[in-house]
Motif scaffolding. Structure first.
Motif, PDB file in Angstrom:
ATOM      1  N   THR A 192       0.832  -1.208   0.000  1.00  0.00           N
ATOM      2  CA  THR A 192       0.000   0.000   0.000  1.00  0.00           C
ATOM      3  C   THR A 192       0.864   1.256   0.000  1.00  0.00           C
ATOM      4  O   THR A 192       2.065   1.202   0.259  1.00  0.00           O
ATOM      5  N   VAL A 193       0.228   2.410  -0.275  1.00  0.00           N
ATOM      6  CA  VAL A 193       0.938   3.702  -0.245  1.00  0.00           C
ATOM      7  C   VAL A 193       1.503   3.947   1.153  1.00  0.00           C
ATOM      8  O   VAL A 193       2.662   4.355   1.309  1.00  0.00           O
ATOM      9  N   ASP A 194       0.687   3.677   2.185  1.00  0.00           N
ATOM     10  CA  ASP A 194       1.141   3.891   3.572  1.00  0.00           C
ATOM     11  C   ASP A 194       2.330   2.999   3.907  1.00  0.00           C
ATOM     12  O   ASP A 194       3.259   3.407   4.614  1.00  0.00           O
ATOM     13  N   GLN A 239       5.362   4.444   2.217  1.00  0.00           N
ATOM     14  CA  GLN A 239       5.747   5.646   2.971  1.00  0.00           C
ATOM     15  C   GLN A 239       6.515   5.246   4.241  1.00  0.00           C
ATOM     16  O   GLN A 239       7.544   5.839   4.576  1.00  0.00           O
ATOM     17  N   GLY A 252       5.576  10.602   1.944  1.00  0.00           N
ATOM     18  CA  GLY A 252       4.212  10.353   1.451  1.00  0.00           C
ATOM     19  C   GLY A 252       4.081  10.706  -0.023  1.00  0.00           C
ATOM     20  O   GLY A 252       3.515   9.936  -0.819  1.00  0.00           O
ATOM     21  N   GLN A 301       3.412   8.059  -3.112  1.00  0.00           N
ATOM     22  CA  GLN A 301       2.267   8.223  -4.029  1.00  0.00           C
ATOM     23  C   GLN A 301       2.705   8.244  -5.494  1.00  0.00           C
ATOM     24  O   GLN A 301       1.961   7.825  -6.388  1.00  0.00           O
ATOM     25  N   SER A 302       3.931   8.711  -5.762  1.00  0.00           N
ATOM     26  CA  SER A 302       4.411   8.810  -7.147  1.00  0.00           C
ATOM     27  C   SER A 302       4.575   7.427  -7.800  1.00  0.00           C
ATOM     28  O   SER A 302       4.660   7.317  -9.014  1.00  0.00           O
TER      29      SER A 302
END
Length: 477
Positions: free
Chosen positions: A315-317, A320, A470, A474-475
């Protein structure tokens, strides 16, 4: 022309490395100090050019090379780690008689390979960057060629590294064979395949992940780390423990997230296994170490396990969390090795953990730096290491992988034993032999800066760091 501008930071390092090599060839080893400063200057210029070019996505060379917010973040961490490693190498290299001009040149070439790895958007670009980094690191590991342990470390790293490169190439050839492309975007567009194709692609993926796991020293591909950390000259061990780990983790994240979004469930299982095995082995094997460099090797294996837990979420999180973790891990490792380089008795450097006994009574400032970094590595609240683990475990829990978070919590508690044992030795045991005062300013500066950034003062910087991480995460999605 746009391609050249996209790869300008890498071009600066490539041309700069050739320039440093010419200065070294004509001036000899007496140019070592100058070349070290020039190499650090090259990293600063490359960083400024990178920042100036912005974080929007740009492709070069037919999509084989990409710059985006993710690349910008990870390259910044790599360059910082390299500058710390150069800053810690002054006094040690001169005393050992290995202050040779090749050292800064090899570091620049290794960093060039790492920056190519971070921006690789194609399997071939990935492999070229990886080999450029690896070839320089093989030579660096055996840099003290008159010392048996150093040449042994170089040979072990070379043989095992060649094996892992072969496995990775086999994986890449399978992926190319079943998808018909080496481009990350085209492999992603191919999806999961069907029948034999799908199975072949999975085999290729497993071999590819095995190669990545070696580079980040994840279990069961960790066997090189303790011997290379112990055998290589300590400033070179600093370099091994910081920049290459960050670059390899960046490559691991980009290759899996961008190339195999439809196979997330399949690669998740492999990454979870690597993560759990690394956390458990790193935590328990570290308890038995008496040499502080070997202890840091097992500590590094455990920390790679924690970072891989973030990647396992997909996931994005989670990504990150990995980025925040790697940035803070780099600072903790560089600072700890600064103190290790400061462990100097009358008869020279010592690597024995027991020699830290009573350090608070004889060298209170050095003990305070080491205690801050040990508490941070252990994940004690309010220090940077705590927030690194917090972001990863929050992402793991949000992804519903509760058992993985429990394993992480238990193993970090076990690992805390060997960090806290060092603090107990420094503050509560009687000194058995005095540690000499620091003479190398580089050690003092790196130790102070990293300890300050790991202390509660880091709370001023944690929000900008997580914001940047973050945007970088996301990129990729």
């Amino acid at each position: 022309m746009s391609d050249v501008l996209t790869v300008l930071p890498e071009l600066i390092l490539a041309v700069g490395a050739m320039g440093l090599l010419m200065i070294g060839v004509f001036s000899g080893d007496k140019s070592y100090g100058l070349l070290k400063w020039l190499a650090s200057g090259l990293f600063a210029v490359a960083f400024l050019v990178m920042i100036g070019s912005g974080a929007e996505q740009k492709l070069a060379f037919g999509g084989m090379f990409v710059t985006d917010a993710f690349a910008l973040f990870m390259k910044s961490v790599v360059l910082t780690g390299a500058v710390f490693a150069l800053g810690l190498s002054g006094q040690f290299m001169r005393e050992r008689g290995i202050a040779r001009f090749e050292y800064p040149v090899l570091v620049v070439l290794a960093v060039l390979g790492m920056m190519m790895m971070v921006s690789a958007n194609d399997m071939l670009a990935l492999y070229i960057g990886l080999e450029l980094q690896s070839l320089a690191l093989y030579v660096l590991a055996a840099f003290n060629r008159d010392k048996l342990r150093s040449t042994e470390a170089g040979l072990k790293y070379f043989v095992l590294g060649a094996l892992s490169s072969g496995m990775m190439l086999y994986g890449i050839s399978l992926i190319y064979g079943f998808t018909g492309s080496t481009s990350f975007a085209e492999i992603a567009a191919y999806g999961i395949g069907s029948g034999t194709n799908g199975l072949g692609l999975l085999f290729g993926l497993v071999f590819l992940i095995s190669g990545f796991a070696f580079k980040v020293s994840a279990v069961p591909f960790h066997m090189w780390a303790p011997d290379v950390y112990e055998g290589a000259p300590t400033p070179i061990t600093v370099f091994f423990g910081t920049a290459p780990k960050v670059a390899a983790m960046a490559l691991f994240v980009r290759a899996l997230i961008v190339s195999f979004p439809d196979l997330t469930q399949q690669w998740q299982q492999v990454v979870v296994f690597l993560s759990v095995a690394s956390m458990i082995l790193g935590a328990f094997a570290g308890l038995m170490q008496t040499n502080i460099k070997r202890l840091m090797a097992y500590s590094s294996i455990a920390h790679m396990g924690f970072a891989l837990a973030g990647l396992a979420t997909g996931t994005v999180d989670g990504v990150q969390g990995v980025l925040v973790y790697m940035a803070i891990y780099m600072l903790m490792t560089a600072g700890t090795f600064a103190v290790i380089l400061g462990m100097r008795r009358k008869d020279g450097l010592t690597e024995d953990i027991s020699d830290l006994a009573g350090l608070a009574k004889t060298r209170p400032a050095l003990a305070a730096i080491m205690a801050t970094l040990m508490f941070s590595l252990a994940g004690i609240p309010l220090l940077a290491g705590f927030f690194a683990k917090l972001y990863v475990f929050m992402a793991v829990v949000e992804a519903g992988m509760y058992w993985l978070a429990v394993v992480g919590f238990v193993t970090s508690t076990v690992a805390a034993v060997y960090y806290l044992r060092i603090v107990k030795l420094m503050y509560f045991d009687e000194p058995n032999e005095n540690i000499e005062p620091l003479k190398d300013r580089g050690i003092a500066y790196v130790g102070f800066v990293t300890a300050a950034l790991n202390s509660p003062l880091h709370l001023l910087l944690i929000w900008p760091l997580t914001l940047a991480a973050g945007l970088a995460a996301q990129s990729l999605f």
